[in-house]
Write an enzyme that holds these catalytic residues in place. Structure first.
Site, PDB file in Angstrom:
ATOM      1  N   GLY A   1      61.146  13.490 -45.661  1.00 52.20           N
ATOM      2  CA  GLY A   1      60.525  14.530 -44.850  1.00 52.20           C
ATOM      3  C   GLY A   1      59.575  15.362 -45.681  1.00 52.20           C
ATOM      4  N   SER A   2      59.513  16.649 -45.358  1.00 54.72           N
ATOM      5  CA  SER A   2      58.519  17.511 -45.990  1.00 54.72           C
ATOM      6  C   SER A   2      58.959  17.949 -47.385  1.00 54.72           C
ATOM      7  CB  SER A   2      58.300  18.758 -45.132  1.00 54.72           C
ATOM      8  OG  SER A   2      59.477  19.532 -45.119  1.00 54.72           O
ATOM      9  N   ARG A   3      57.988  18.353 -48.166  1.00 52.54           N
ATOM     10  CA  ARG A   3      58.268  18.865 -49.515  1.00 52.54           C
ATOM     11  C   ARG A   3      59.125  20.134 -49.432  1.00 52.54           C
ATOM     12  NH1 ARG A   3      53.391  19.163 -53.767  1.00 52.54           N
ATOM     13  NH2 ARG A   3      54.303  20.410 -55.403  1.00 52.54           N
ATOM     14  N   GLN A   4      58.740  20.973 -48.465  1.00 53.71           N
ATOM     15  CA  GLN A   4      59.469  22.231 -48.279  1.00 53.71           C
ATOM     16  C   GLN A   4      60.950  21.978 -47.952  1.00 53.71           C
ATOM     17  OE1 GLN A   4      58.041  24.178 -44.842  1.00 53.71           O
ATOM     18  NE2 GLN A   4      58.268  26.239 -45.676  1.00 53.71           N
TER      19      GLN A   4
ATOM     20  N   GLY B   1      62.684  19.170 -48.404  1.00 56.62           N
ATOM     21  CA  GLY B   1      63.339  18.477 -49.515  1.00 56.62           C
ATOM     22  C   GLY B   1      63.739  19.441 -50.621  1.00 56.62           C
TER      23      GLY B   1
ATOM     24  N   GLU C   1      62.576  11.998 -50.504  1.00 55.33           N
ATOM     25  CA  GLU C   1      61.237  11.419 -50.587  1.00 55.33           C
ATOM     26  C   GLU C   1      60.339  12.358 -49.807  1.00 55.33           C
ATOM     27  OE1 GLU C   1      59.743   8.010 -48.314  1.00 55.33           O
ATOM     28  OE2 GLU C   1      58.246   9.472 -48.930  1.00 55.33           O
TER      29      GLU C   1
ATOM     30  N   CYS D   1      53.838   8.004 -45.549  1.00 58.42           N
ATOM     31  CA  CYS D   1      53.938   8.686 -46.840  1.00 58.42           C
ATOM     32  C   CYS D   1      53.041   8.019 -47.877  1.00 58.42           C
ATOM     33  CB  CYS D   1      55.381   8.699 -47.310  1.00 58.42           C
ATOM     34  SG  CYS D   1      56.217   7.153 -46.990  1.00 58.42           S
TER      35      CYS D   1
HETATM   36  P1  NAP Z   1      60.958  18.120 -42.170  1.00 58.56           P
HETATM   37  O1  NAP Z   1      60.512  19.356 -41.520  1.00 58.56           O
HETATM   38  O2  NAP Z   1      61.136  18.163 -43.639  1.00 58.56           O
HETATM   39  O3  NAP Z   1      62.366  17.713 -41.488  1.00 58.56           O
HETATM   40  C1  NAP Z   1      63.110  16.576 -41.901  1.00 58.56           C
HETATM   41  C2  NAP Z   1      64.591  16.807 -41.644  1.00 58.56           C
HETATM   42  O4  NAP Z   1      65.097  17.770 -42.568  1.00 58.56           O
HETATM   43  C3  NAP Z   1      64.906  17.364 -40.272  1.00 58.56           C
HETATM   44  O5  NAP Z   1      66.126  16.808 -39.838  1.00 58.56           O
HETATM   45  C4  NAP Z   1      65.059  18.845 -40.511  1.00 58.56           C
HETATM   46  O6  NAP Z   1      65.954  19.396 -39.608  1.00 58.56           O
HETATM   47  C5  NAP Z   1      65.644  18.896 -41.901  1.00 58.56           C
HETATM   48  N1  NAP Z   1      65.211  20.090 -42.642  1.00 58.56           N
HETATM   49  C6  NAP Z   1      63.925  20.454 -42.895  1.00 58.56           C
HETATM   50  N2  NAP Z   1      63.896  21.575 -43.633  1.00 58.56           N
HETATM   51  C7  NAP Z   1      65.177  21.926 -43.862  1.00 58.56           C
HETATM   52  C8  NAP Z   1      65.786  23.003 -44.551  1.00 58.56           C
HETATM   53  N3  NAP Z   1      65.066  23.946 -45.146  1.00 58.56           N
HETATM   54  N4  NAP Z   1      67.125  23.057 -44.562  1.00 58.56           N
HETATM   55  C9  NAP Z   1      67.871  22.119 -43.937  1.00 58.56           C
HETATM   56  N5  NAP Z   1      67.362  21.082 -43.269  1.00 58.56           N
HETATM   57  C10 NAP Z   1      66.021  20.973 -43.212  1.00 58.56           C
HETATM   58  O7  NAP Z   1      60.016  16.897 -41.867  1.00 58.56           O
HETATM   59  P2  NAP Z   1      59.357  16.393 -40.473  1.00 58.56           P
HETATM   60  O8  NAP Z   1      59.906  17.162 -39.333  1.00 58.56           O
HETATM   61  O9  NAP Z   1      59.563  14.936 -40.447  1.00 58.56           O
HETATM   62  O10 NAP Z   1      57.796  16.622 -40.610  1.00 58.56           O
HETATM   63  C11 NAP Z   1      57.203  17.767 -41.117  1.00 58.56           C
HETATM   64  C12 NAP Z   1      56.276  17.392 -42.268  1.00 58.56           C
HETATM   65  O11 NAP Z   1      56.984  16.594 -43.225  1.00 58.56           O
HETATM   66  C13 NAP Z   1      55.086  16.539 -41.904  1.00 58.56           C
HETATM   67  O12 NAP Z   1      54.026  17.272 -41.403  1.00 58.56           O
HETATM   68  C14 NAP Z   1      54.767  15.880 -43.227  1.00 58.56           C
HETATM   69  O13 NAP Z   1      53.982  16.720 -44.002  1.00 58.56           O
HETATM   70  C15 NAP Z   1      56.092  15.699 -43.881  1.00 58.56           C
HETATM   71  N6  NAP Z   1      56.627  14.326 -43.779  1.00 58.56           N
HETATM   72  C16 NAP Z   1      56.616  13.540 -44.874  1.00 58.56           C
HETATM   73  C17 NAP Z   1      57.133  12.259 -44.808  1.00 58.56           C
HETATM   74  C18 NAP Z   1      57.175  11.390 -45.994  1.00 58.56           C
HETATM   75  O14 NAP Z   1      57.291  10.203 -45.808  1.00 58.56           O
HETATM   76  N7  NAP Z   1      57.156  11.893 -47.196  1.00 58.56           N
HETATM   77  C19 NAP Z   1      57.643  11.762 -43.619  1.00 58.56           C
HETATM   78  C20 NAP Z   1      57.645  12.587 -42.514  1.00 58.56           C
HETATM   79  C21 NAP Z   1      57.149  13.863 -42.618  1.00 58.56           C
HETATM   80  P3  NAP Z   1      65.465  20.316 -38.393  1.00 58.56           P
HETATM   81  O15 NAP Z   1      64.119  19.820 -37.987  1.00 58.56           O
HETATM   82  O16 NAP Z   1      66.484  20.104 -37.367  1.00 58.56           O
HETATM   83  O17 NAP Z   1      65.438  21.681 -38.947  1.00 58.56           O
END
Ligand code: NAP
Length: 527
Positions: free
Chosen positions: A244-247, A249, A268, A305
């Site tokens: 997911g996101s850097r933030q 992660g 990742e 990614c």
């Molecule tokens: P995300 O916001 O990081 O969420 C991924 C998962 O982690 C969700 O289940 C989310 O739960 C949980 N989460 C996120 N922040 C958290 C925290 N602070 N504490 C606890 N759990 C947390 O990623 P996303 O929704 O897939 O997309 C957002 C951004 O991530 C994209 O715009 C992109 O920049 C990036 N992304 C990167 C990749 C990659 O392959 N590296 C893939 C997808 C997305 P909840 O949503 O239920 O809070």
């Protein structure tokens, strides 16, 4: 819709359907911009605790299964996913906005991934069996020592938004944890909860068919960071896989590290995947490379990614030919629906910020529509890129930044300035060999996978694949989240000293039931 593919909105805790006790939410169709039935409910802390305890209780029984039993389990999950038929594809299309062909391909990838790990288990060398025979005559005498890898314990997996099948409920993290003998507690991504429930049911069916303990798998539903934080903080959880996101992660890395018992977290996160166009290749094939680049950039609306987010080359006529062709190809690529309104919003903001930046020229920028993303191509100088770290940030979507370098020294300096990346690509011809050789040691330090004359999107699920890289590409660059190497993340070694044969694990006995590769007194052997 068949009986097996009815979506109830419930979590699955140790094989039981459980309605979450928390807030309700609905899946959203990003194409039609409307909510989809039914309502889902977030699990609460007590339900998370229950899933984690069940996983802990299942661990010893699950890891005691034979490799063949776990291989059959993985094969059965694959069969159960296929048995969901078109209902799975239709629901995933509705929840993600991704086209049928892509999702059918992704289902194939998911099933093949399960089969690849089943093959790994049947081949047996994953457990790294080693035997150092006793040397009683030596002074001091050497004891009999034998080593094998075992699973770490229950693994928390965070499903990715951008691969609703292959990096989600039965994706690479789950499969590699299962192969290692680790139960999985899965946090479903709220962008595709229905798809998640269907695949979770397929796994639960496989658990039942294979007569495994119910705690081997649980699916947690819900949105909001609290679920993930509670899950990673739970004492039963012994490792985490996240995409997911850097933030997000980084937030979860902090939770994992702050526990009374810190645990490994494999996140990742973000990567801009630099593409280096070396001079001879650019002179010979500028237009051809540009077409390949534009296709890679816009595939899947850039939501990979491994998207090529930055392109570096020497300024001059050849680079101009490259970007003119890229701009022409991108002009024909329409805006398309992105996975979620959040992802589309942050992509559009990123594009807007770059378009208004003093050191950036806009080469191409599609007219953006709500919830959609279209291609954008920007250009800057090597000097500006070196001076501003903000220009190194990932823009998740079909946007890329071209960097005109003054000379090869500056290009190498930029390579040196980059953060950790999943991939780096080198476009080169024979005449570029020396330049490539000089770049290679830098790239080896910076990235997990280096490609020659290809494009970074398209990650083969294979034995020699590395989908990883130094921070912030991942939280731990020593591993891969794709391919069979992913199993290593969830294993640790145990050494058995002077054990009687009858007490040794089967793989370490003098006469094992199955012949697998073992390191016996230093040499690999099947005898
Ligand atoms: P995300 O916001 O990081 O969420 C991924 C998962 O982690 C969700 O289940 C989310 O739960 C949980 N989460 C996120 N922040 C958290 C925290 N602070 N504490 C606890 N759990 C947390 O990623 P996303 O929704 O897939 O997309 C957002 C951004 O991530 C994209 O715009 C992109 O920049 C990036 N992304 C990167 C990749 C990659 O392959 N590296 C893939 C997808 C997305 P909840 O949503 O239920 O809070």
């Amino acid at each position: 819709m068949s009986m097996t593919s009815i979506i109830t909105g419930q979590a699955l805790i140790g094989g039981r359907n459980v309605m979450g006790n928390g807030a309700s939410f609905q899946a959203f169709d990003p194409s039609k911009k409307q909510a989809i039935e039914p309502a889902f409910h977030a699990v609460d802390a007590q339900q998370i605790d229950q899933a984690c305890r069940l996983a802990q209780a299942a661990f010893d029984l699950f890891r005691a299964t034979s490799d063949e039993q776990r291989a059959v389990f993985l094969d059965t999950i694959a069969q159960q996913i296929l048995a969901l038929g078109d209902d799975l594809i239709v629901r995933a299309m509705t929840e993600s906005g991704l086209p049928r062909m892509r999702l059918e391909g992704e289902r194939g990838r998911t099933v093949n991934q399960l089969k690849l790990f089943a093959d790994l288990l049947r081949e047996g060398s994953w457990c790294d069996a080693r035997i150092d025979s006793a040397l009683p005559e030596r002074q001091p005498p050497r004891p009999d020592l034998r080593l094998r890898m075992i699973g770490l314990g229950p693994v928390a997996v965070f499903a990715a938004s951008n691969f609703p099948l292959a990096f989600s409920v039965a994706g690479g993290d789950t499969v590699s944890a299962f192969a290692a003998g680790c139960p999985v507690v899965l946090k479903a991504h709220s962008a595709h909860p229905g798809t998640s429930e269907l695949v979770a049911r397929a796994i639960v069916n496989a658990v039942q068919i294979c007569a495994l303990p119910a705690g081997v798998f649980s699916l947690l539903t819900g949105t909001g960071n609290g679920i993930g934080q509670t899950l990673v903080g739970h004492p039963a959880i012994q490792a985490v896989g996240f995409t997911g996101s850097r933030q997000g992660g980084i937030a979860l890395m902090k939770v994992a590290a702050a526990r009374a018992q810190p645990i490994p977290l494999y996140a990742e996160m973000s990567s801009i995947n630099p593409v280096f166009l070396l001079p001879q290749a650019l002179a010979a094939r500028a237009e051809e490379i540009a077409s390949g680049f534009a296709a890679s950039l816009t595939m899947g609306v850039g939501q990979f990614c491994t998207n090529p987010g930055v392109v570096l080359a020497l300024k001059g006529e050849d680079f101009s030919r490259f970007y003119q062709r890229a701009v022409a190809v991108l002009a024909d690529v329409p805006c398309a629906t992105m996975l979620t309104s959040g992802i589309a919003g942050s992509y559009q903001r990123g594009v807007q910020n770059l378009a208004g930046h003093a050191d950036i020229s806009v080469l191409a920028k599609a007219q953006m529509e709500e919830g959609k993303g279209g291609p954008a191509l920007f250009m800057t100088t090597g000097g500006a890129f070196l001076a501003q770290e903000a220009l190194h940030e990932e823009m998740f979507g079909p946007a890329s930044l071209l960097v005109e370098c003054d000379d090869m020294d500056q290009l190498r300096q930029i390579a040196e300035s980059l953060e950790g990346q999943l991939t780096a690509t080198v476009q080169m011809d024979d005449g570029d060999l020396e330049q490539a050789q000089q770049l290679l040691p830098i790239l080896e330090r910076k990235v997990g996978r280096i490609l020659v004359n290809g494009f970074p999107t398209g990650v083969e699920v294979a034995t020699a694949m590395v989908h990883g890289g130094p921070f912030p590409a991942t939280s731990d660059g020593r591993s891969s989240s794709v391919g069979t190497a992913a199993i290593q993340r969830f294993l640790r070694p145990v050494s058995y000293q002077n054990f009687p044969q009858s007490l040794l694990p089967a793989v370490l006995r003098d006469e094992p039931e199955f012949k697998i590769w073992r390191r016996r007194d230093g040499a690999l052997t099947k005898e």
